[in-house]
Design an enzyme around this catalytic site. Structure first.
Site, mmCIF file in Angstrom:
data_model
loop_
_atom_site.group_PDB
_atom_site.id
_atom_site.type_symbol
_atom_site.label_atom_id
_atom_site.label_comp_id
_atom_site.label_asym_id
_atom_site.label_seq_id
_atom_site.Cartn_x
_atom_site.Cartn_y
_atom_site.Cartn_z
ATOM 1 N N LYS A 1 108.714 20.514 14.362
ATOM 2 C CA LYS A 1 107.246 20.602 14.405
ATOM 3 C C LYS A 1 106.730 21.452 15.568
ATOM 4 O O LYS A 1 105.727 22.159 15.430
ATOM 5 C CB LYS A 1 106.626 19.203 14.462
ATOM 6 N N ASP B 1 99.279 15.328 10.535
ATOM 7 C CA ASP B 1 99.891 14.050 10.933
ATOM 8 C C ASP B 1 98.883 13.096 11.579
ATOM 9 O O ASP B 1 98.806 11.921 11.243
ATOM 10 C CB ASP B 1 101.024 14.280 11.945
ATOM 11 N N ALA C 1 108.002 11.972 22.480
ATOM 12 C CA ALA C 1 107.176 13.079 22.964
ATOM 13 C C ALA C 1 107.398 14.340 22.137
ATOM 14 O O ALA C 1 107.149 15.446 22.604
ATOM 15 C CB ALA C 1 107.479 13.346 24.436
#
Length: 537
Positions: A321, A359, A395
């Site tokens: 991502k 998301d 993270a």
């Protein structure tokens, strides 16, 4: 390898050259029949017909005992479908380890008794053709095959291989290679399209999980046939899907040369339910697209290789991502702020890539809904997350999205990560606090906090893992897990037992999918259909 990239980059139109509005494909679906005995093979043939196969590949090398003249007669007479006979020797990846003359004799007998196809290895093709003295029955077609279990050669080498197979007297060319990287498959697609131009039928398959798309998209690029197994795991070559998945999940019969390709880019990716969701939705609304799994090691290399506008859109998942942001020509401001992209659209007019993040909307909305239901709050302008301590585990791309979304809603964001420096970096970006995952167990500034796991901890197959022990879950009023395979992870199960509201990653998955579907198709998302599909899983 550099030569291949140049070839692919300079011929990005090869995927579109043949893309006339031809509609449905003519690619056949073949079920491999492997069994110890003739009786079991006959049963499997009936199952293959019932499953919707066009023909069966009878793997003679799987038989424990075999009397060619008698057994071949039974197999041909009893089979309800056209027959392809393969007697694969060990030196070409099969199970036969006996006399070569006896093996080739069996294939000749099958041909004489009425086989529709015979598979002969390139290494012995000339010898076989010489031995039949030009007496091949009109009905029978000889497939000359080459199997490479190590890699996928360059386009130039593949072209030379095809020429050698054609020169051996093949009616149909078959090449099976192995994918070391998903970009290897593009070379087989390129060869398949080019060989068709010379009107020779070709079967081009790339083995292994990274080669799965070759078995589905061969219908788009004009492959003569593909293989689908009767049962999962019982395969005649690595990476074969089941015939049920081919026909029911991927809508294989509806894939044509003008079908647009979408898919999920990830590693791992085999667990994803996205193909089930999108393909059923595409079919329901009459959209000419197919959605596949892309097992990708290097996303930049993947997007460079599959640069045709036929590859029209991608969902991005772990671990790509963040890297996806740098691969796009333009990135939506929200995705840029988050630093992660989970949806890429390729503009049809010029092929440029546009990155988005759906998301955070899906996840934050699902968490807010969970809190509202629990506390009997009707939907208002203010968010039930305002003023709450919102702990994000992880993270990476999903962690960034959740942290950004929670901060936008007025929550106090805390990032917990195995590597503290990465947690600190994200916390500084969104204006939150950081903590190491090891210290999270004792973190308790207040009761009624929100916890969101955005890592893959607890995902199949490691379903016994959890990012936080049960005794620490009592501090939280709601626990969300981005993992949705399984739907109820160990973290969610133990959170529920501790009295917290639980929100499954399935809710996030469905929420973000609405927006992606609309970006892919330009049509409104069939939301009820999405929920109905996913309720089965």
């Amino acid at each position: 390898m550099a030569t291949d990239n140049v070839l692919l980059a300079s011929s990005t139109n090869w995927m579109q050259v043949e893309s006339g509005g031809m509609g449905k494909n003519s690619t056949l679906v073949c079920v491999p029949i492997m069994a110890d005995s003739i009786d079991v093979m006959v049963v499997y043939m009936g199952k293959a017909k019932a499953a919707g196969a066009d023909l069966v590949e009878i793997r003679l090398d799987s038989l424990k005992s075999f009397n060619p003249s008698e057994d071949l007669k039974i197999l041909i007479n009893e089979c309800p479908l056209p027959t392809l006979f393969t007697y694969r020797p060990k030196w070409e990846g099969g199970q036969y380890d006996g006399d070569e003359n006896a093996r080739l004799d069996a294939l000749r007998i099958a041909m004489e008794l009425g086989a529709d196809y015979i598979d002969v290895e390139l290494q012995v093709a000339n010898e076989f053709n010489t031995s039949i003295h030009g007496k091949k029955p009109k009905k029978c077609r000889i497939i000359v095959s080459s199997h490479n279990y190590q890699n996928t050669p360059s386009v130039e080498d593949l072209g030379n291989l095809v020429a050698r197979i054609q020169a051996s007297g093949a009616d149909i060319v078959k090449i099976a290679t192995t994918a070391q990287d998903i970009t290897d498959v593009a070379r087989i697609f390129q060869i398949t399209v080019n060989v068709q131009v010379s009107s020779v039928p070709i079967i081009g398959i790339v083995m292994g999980e990274r080669g799965l798309i070759s078995r589905i998209l061969c219908a788009k690029f004009g492959g003569y046939l593909t293989f689908g197994t009767l049962e999962s795991g019982i395969v005649s070559a690595p990476g074969q899907p089941t015939i049920k998945d081919l026909l029911d999940i991927y809508n294989f019969r509806q894939i044509g040369r003008d079908t647009k390709v979408f898919g999920i880019i990830g590693k791992p990716v085999g667990h994803s339910k996205s193909p089930i969701l999108y393909n059923e939705a595409f079919k329901a609304v009459g959209f000419n697209g197919v959605y596949v799994q892309f097992l990708v090691d290097d996303i930049a290399n993947f997007l460079r290789t599959y640069s045709s506008t036929d590859f029209a859109g991608f969902s991005i998942t772990i671990p790509h991502k963040e890297a996806a942001v740098k691969c796009c020509d333009e990135v939506d401001p929200v995705a840029k702020s988050i630093g992660a992209v989970n949806c890429i659209i390729r503009r049809q007019s010029d092929g440029k890539l546009f990155g988005y993040n759906t998301d955070y909307v899906g996840a934050i909305s699902a968490i807010e809904d969970g809190l509202r239901v629990k506390h009997g709050i009707s939907s208002t302008d203010s968010s039930p997350l305002a003023g709450k301590v919102f702990v994000v585990i992880g993270a990476g791309g999903a962690g960034k999205a959740l942290a950004y979304g929670a901060k936008e809603k007025g929550a106090t964001v805390v990032i917990a990560n195995r590597t503290y420096d990465r947690a600190r970096e994200l916390a500084n970006t969104v204006g939150g606090d950081a903590i190491s995952l090891a210290d999270l167990e004792k973190f308790h500034p207040e009761d009624g906090m929100i916890l969101a796991n955005t890592t893959s901890i607890g995902m199949q197959p490691k379903i016994d893992e959890t990012p936080l022990p049960k005794h620490a879950l009592g501090f939280y009023s709601l626990v969300f897990d981005a993992v949705y395979t399984p739907k109820i992870t160990r973290l969610l199960r133990e959170a529920d037992e501790s009295g917290a509201i639980i929100v499954s990653g399935l809710e996030m998955f469905i929420g973000q999918a609405f927006e992606q579907f609309e970006r892919y198709t330009g049509l409104p998302a069939p939301k009820e259909l999405f929920r109905n599909i996913m309720s089965k899983y």
